[in-house]
Design a protein around this motif. Structure first.
Motif, PDB file in Angstrom:
ATOM      1  N   VAL A  86       1.493 -16.239  -4.015  1.00 15.24           N
ATOM      2  CA  VAL A  86       0.778 -16.377  -2.734  1.00 15.24           C
ATOM      3  C   VAL A  86      -0.645 -15.850  -2.864  1.00 15.24           C
ATOM      4  O   VAL A  86      -1.612 -16.462  -2.366  1.00 15.24           O
ATOM      5  CB  VAL A  86       1.553 -15.644  -1.627  1.00 15.24           C
ATOM      6  CG1 VAL A  86       0.692 -15.469  -0.384  1.00 15.24           C
ATOM      7  CG2 VAL A  86       2.818 -16.408  -1.277  1.00 15.24           C
ATOM      8  N   LEU A  87      -0.804 -14.729  -3.541  1.00 18.16           N
ATOM      9  CA  LEU A  87      -2.134 -14.162  -3.711  1.00 18.16           C
ATOM     10  C   LEU A  87      -3.030 -15.084  -4.537  1.00 18.16           C
ATOM     11  O   LEU A  87      -4.208 -15.315  -4.194  1.00 18.16           O
ATOM     12  CB  LEU A  87      -2.012 -12.790  -4.375  1.00 18.16           C
ATOM     13  CG  LEU A  87      -3.300 -11.985  -4.549  1.00 18.16           C
ATOM     14  CD1 LEU A  87      -3.958 -11.729  -3.206  1.00 18.16           C
ATOM     15  CD2 LEU A  87      -3.009 -10.667  -5.253  1.00 18.16           C
ATOM     16  N   LEU A  88      -2.492 -15.648  -5.623  1.00 20.74           N
ATOM     17  CA  LEU A  88      -3.286 -16.547  -6.458  1.00 20.74           C
ATOM     18  C   LEU A  88      -3.627 -17.843  -5.724  1.00 20.74           C
ATOM     19  O   LEU A  88      -4.739 -18.375  -5.852  1.00 20.74           O
ATOM     20  CB  LEU A  88      -2.537 -16.843  -7.752  1.00 20.74           C
ATOM     21  CG  LEU A  88      -2.346 -15.651  -8.704  1.00 20.74           C
ATOM     22  CD1 LEU A  88      -1.522 -16.072  -9.920  1.00 20.74           C
ATOM     23  CD2 LEU A  88      -3.692 -15.087  -9.133  1.00 20.74           C
ATOM     24  N   ILE A  89      -2.692 -18.367  -4.942  1.00 21.26           N
ATOM     25  CA  ILE A  89      -2.954 -19.593  -4.178  1.00 21.26           C
ATOM     26  C   ILE A  89      -4.039 -19.355  -3.136  1.00 21.26           C
ATOM     27  O   ILE A  89      -4.917 -20.204  -2.921  1.00 21.26           O
ATOM     28  CB  ILE A  89      -1.649 -20.105  -3.540  1.00 21.26           C
ATOM     29  CG1 ILE A  89      -0.699 -20.636  -4.626  1.00 21.26           C
ATOM     30  CG2 ILE A  89      -1.932 -21.205  -2.529  1.00 21.26           C
ATOM     31  CD1 ILE A  89       0.669 -21.000  -4.105  1.00 21.26           C
ATOM     32  N   THR A 124       2.028  -8.184   0.733  1.00 23.10           N
ATOM     33  CA  THR A 124       2.711  -6.941   1.108  1.00 23.10           C
ATOM     34  C   THR A 124       3.852  -7.205   2.078  1.00 23.10           C
ATOM     35  O   THR A 124       4.933  -6.611   1.972  1.00 23.10           O
ATOM     36  CB  THR A 124       1.696  -5.972   1.732  1.00 23.10           C
ATOM     37  OG1 THR A 124       0.599  -5.785   0.838  1.00 23.10           O
ATOM     38  CG2 THR A 124       2.343  -4.629   2.013  1.00 23.10           C
ATOM     39  N   LEU A 125       3.626  -8.104   3.024  1.00 25.95           N
ATOM     40  CA  LEU A 125       4.688  -8.458   3.967  1.00 25.95           C
ATOM     41  C   LEU A 125       5.879  -9.082   3.240  1.00 25.95           C
ATOM     42  O   LEU A 125       7.042  -8.759   3.536  1.00 25.95           O
ATOM     43  CB  LEU A 125       4.134  -9.409   5.019  1.00 25.95           C
ATOM     44  CG  LEU A 125       5.097  -9.880   6.115  1.00 25.95           C
ATOM     45  CD1 LEU A 125       5.652  -8.702   6.888  1.00 25.95           C
ATOM     46  CD2 LEU A 125       4.412 -10.847   7.053  1.00 25.95           C
ATOM     47  N   LEU A 126       5.621  -9.952   2.266  1.00 22.39           N
ATOM     48  CA  LEU A 126       6.712 -10.557   1.502  1.00 22.39           C
ATOM     49  C   LEU A 126       7.466  -9.514   0.683  1.00 22.39           C
ATOM     50  O   LEU A 126       8.706  -9.574   0.570  1.00 22.39           O
ATOM     51  CB  LEU A 126       6.157 -11.641   0.582  1.00 22.39           C
ATOM     52  CG  LEU A 126       5.673 -12.929   1.261  1.00 22.39           C
ATOM     53  CD1 LEU A 126       5.025 -13.849   0.238  1.00 22.39           C
ATOM     54  CD2 LEU A 126       6.832 -13.643   1.951  1.00 22.39           C
ATOM     55  N   LEU A 127       6.762  -8.558   0.110  1.00 17.81           N
ATOM     56  CA  LEU A 127       7.428  -7.520  -0.673  1.00 17.81           C
ATOM     57  C   LEU A 127       8.283  -6.613   0.204  1.00 17.81           C
ATOM     58  O   LEU A 127       9.332  -6.124  -0.234  1.00 17.81           O
ATOM     59  CB  LEU A 127       6.391  -6.706  -1.433  1.00 17.81           C
ATOM     60  CG  LEU A 127       5.706  -7.431  -2.599  1.00 17.81           C
ATOM     61  CD1 LEU A 127       4.641  -6.559  -3.221  1.00 17.81           C
ATOM     62  CD2 LEU A 127       6.726  -7.847  -3.649  1.00 17.81           C
ATOM     63  N   CYS A 128       7.857  -6.374   1.432  1.00 19.21           N
ATOM     64  CA  CYS A 128       8.688  -5.578   2.347  1.00 19.21           C
ATOM     65  C   CYS A 128       9.975  -6.307   2.690  1.00 19.21           C
ATOM     66  O   CYS A 128      11.058  -5.705   2.740  1.00 19.21           O
ATOM     67  CB  CYS A 128       7.894  -5.251   3.612  1.00 19.21           C
ATOM     68  SG  CYS A 128       6.521  -4.115   3.355  1.00 19.21           S
TER      69      CYS A 128
END
Length: 417
Positions: free
Chosen positions: A120-123, A179-183
């Motif tokens: 997501v970050l790279l996209i 961060t939301l996805l990791l939570c």
């Protein structure tokens, strides 16, 4: 003298007798003979078979507490774009997962969420490079060839100048979503889906089964892929590339189909979808309370988020939650099911949920009092700083790593099938 094959070894009792090793002279003694030797009293098992008293307190944590804690951390992540605070939130959730994750197949899904967050970050950065950004900037990093677009596509561009301000804004935005996805991934790795299903209200049982099946699909799929790739490596066959993907993909799909058929048969055998007879008035009241409660929650949330609705937002939200809970309680009367060994919501669950709620509340307070610290500016481009008391508030989320039992305690309780 010929020695007996049992010389030096304790003679075990015959089958069906209730004897234990001990007593006078080191022999197998019955409970009654032990009572006679000790002068009465109840028989106790040997010391090595006794459960220590502190082991009774090492029961697994309620899965709902893990979800409340992780969702509260995700809520805190939405209140800031400061990369230092977001990195601290990621570190806190990852540390709790590393120390309290049980050794089960579904707990390995955290790695998949880490890869999803990186993607997501790279996209997000790739979109900022190719499609541009509405953020103006003066620090040009590179200039890409710009493709002309028709007049109806104004506001969108392909290529052009890439500025440091636009990339920084995209990095902050993508890091917040990661961060939301990791939570959410932390909740999947810490909370057992089957135990979470048992804790749902009766009215949400069918919906909970569908959600649990959807959540467990990815961990089972990852476990099947890892198992098949390891088997192919042991046989000296390729497990990478297009050929390896084809040879691994077909058995994985076949296993998923077999698992779906077995799940459908098990759900049918256990009476999935069966409901009790409820009077029509109760059904209408349940539907009205549930629908009205959900509308109240939506209206109250909008009132809290909007500047004009701060006066009525909280009362409407509380009334909606109360109506929705009443509707769920009435709807649970239609579900005919029992709970085997239900999880207890004890003091540890309250503390874990309260630690996550404290992080979310304190970061929301910090965002309203010092928005510049939690949302560093990109125009002009400034280096982010770590605010002290919001960072200390994030560290409250580490309490579950010290309040909850270790992963070995979570494995002592057999998961329901």
């Amino acid at each position: 003298m010929a020695s007996s094959p049992n010389d030096g070894q304790p003679r075990r009792p015959s089958r069906g007798q209730s004897y234990r090793w001990g007593g006078t002279g080191g022999r197998w003694a019955s409970p009654r003979s032990s009572e006679a030797e000790s002068g009465g009293g109840s028989w106790q098992p040997p010391e090595e078979h006794r459960t220590p008293a502190h082991q009774h307190d090492r029961t697994p944590l309620h899965p709902g507490a893990w979800w409340l804690w992780s969702l509260a951390l995700g809520t805190a992540a939405t209140r800031t774009t400061n990369p230092l605070l977001l990195a601290l939130l990621i570190t806190v959730s990852a540390y709790v997962v590393a120390t309290r994750r049980p050794h089960t197949p579904w707990s390995r899904s955290y790695g998949a969420f880490v890869r999803l967050a990186l993607a997501v970050l790279l996209i997000r950065l790739a979109f900022a490079l190719t499609l541009g950004s509405p953020i103006p900037g003066t620090h040009v990093l590179l200039a890409l060839p710009e493709a002309p677009l028709p007049h109806w596509a104004q506001g969108i561009r392909l290529g052009g100048e890439v500025t440091a301000e636009a990339l920084t804004f995209a990095l902050y935005d993508g890091l917040r979503l990661a961060t939301l996805l990791l939570c959410v991934g932390a909740a999947n790795a810490l909370a057992s889906p089957s135990r979470l299903l048992k804790s749902l209200p009766g009215a949400l049982y069918e919906l909970g089964v569908a959600v649990v099946v959807a959540l467990t699909f990815a961990p089972h799929l990852i476990a099947d892929v890892q198992r098949l790739r390891a088997a192919r490596r042991l046989r000296g066959r390729p497990d990478k590339g297009v050929r390896g993907l084809l040879h691994v993909g077909l058995p994985v799909l076949e296993g998923a189909l077999e698992r779906s058929v077995a799940l459908a048969a098990a759900m049918d055998a256990r009476g999935y979808g069966r409901t009790a007879e409820v009077p029509p008035a109760v059904r209408r009241t349940t539907a009205a309370l549930t629908l009205g409660g959900l509308l109240g929650v939506c209206a109250g949330t909008y009132g809290l988020l909007a500047a004009e609705g701060g006066a009525y937002g909280l009362p409407v939200l509380l009334a909606g939650v109360a109506a929705a809970l009443a509707g769920l309680w009435l709807g649970g009367r239609r579900t005919l099911r029992t709970r085997y060994r239900p999880d207890r919501w004890d003091m540890r669950a309250w503390l874990v949920a309260a630690s996550g709620a404290a992080v979310a509340a304190l970061l929301a307070l910090a965002a309203s009092r010092d928005p510049a610290a939690l949302h560093p500016g990109v125009v002009p481009l400034v280096a982010p700083t770590l605010p002290l008391w919001p960072a200390a508030a994030v560290l409250i989320g580490l309490l579950p790593a010290f309040l909850t039992p270790g992963p070995e305690a979570a494995n002592t309780r057999k998961e329901p099938t």
